[in-house]
Design an enzyme around this catalytic site. Structure first.
Site, PDB file in Angstrom:
ATOM      1  N   CYS A   1       0.336   1.839  -5.597  1.00 18.68           N
ATOM      2  CA  CYS A   1      -0.364   2.935  -6.272  1.00 18.68           C
ATOM      3  C   CYS A   1       0.591   4.110  -6.440  1.00 18.68           C
ATOM      4  CB  CYS A   1      -1.585   3.371  -5.461  1.00 18.68           C
ATOM      5  SG  CYS A   1      -2.867   2.106  -5.388  1.00 18.68           S
TER       6      CYS A   1
ATOM      7  N   HIS B   1       0.817  -1.215   0.000  1.00 17.90           N
ATOM      8  CA  HIS B   1       0.000   0.000   0.000  1.00 17.90           C
ATOM      9  C   HIS B   1       0.849   1.264   0.000  1.00 17.90           C
ATOM     10  CE1 HIS B   1      -3.837  -1.964   0.411  1.00 17.90           C
ATOM     11  NE2 HIS B   1      -3.349  -2.715   1.376  1.00 17.90           N
TER      12      HIS B   1
END
Length: 102
Positions: free
Chosen positions: A78, A17
């Site tokens: 991301c 993440h």
């Protein structure tokens, strides 16, 4: 990410993440530079990789996790700490491995 992946052999992909707190999980990857070291361990051996590239790709581009003939690591997160379709991909080549010590 693949059942057949092994540290130190072929492509070793890992995903993590990217949080708003820049120093957690894979957030620091946005600032990584070519030549930086990535160290991972299986607690039997330590593996040192040198960063060779940093790119942003589409979330749909899954080819980066496929097996290769190179001994490399692929880190995926991301590209921003908010909802995004981009993925930051950092690749590194294996430069050393040695027995793990506590």
């Amino acid at each position: 990410m693949r059942r057949d992946q092994k540290m130190g052999e072929g492509n070793y992909p890992l995903a993590g993440h990217h949080l708003k707190q820049k120093n957690l999980l894979f957030g620091p990857l946005e600032n990584i530079k070519t030549g930086a070291q990535i160290v991972i361990t299986d607690f039997k051996k330590d593996y040192i990789y040198s960063v060779t590239s940093k790119d942003i790709i589409s979330e749909m581009d899954a080819d980066v996790v496929e097996e290769t003939n190179k001994k490399e690591i692929t880190l995926i997160t991301c590209d921003k700490a908010v909802k995004t379709e981009g993925r930051l991909v950092v690749k590194g080549e294996l430069v050393d491995s040695f027995g793990h010590t506590n």
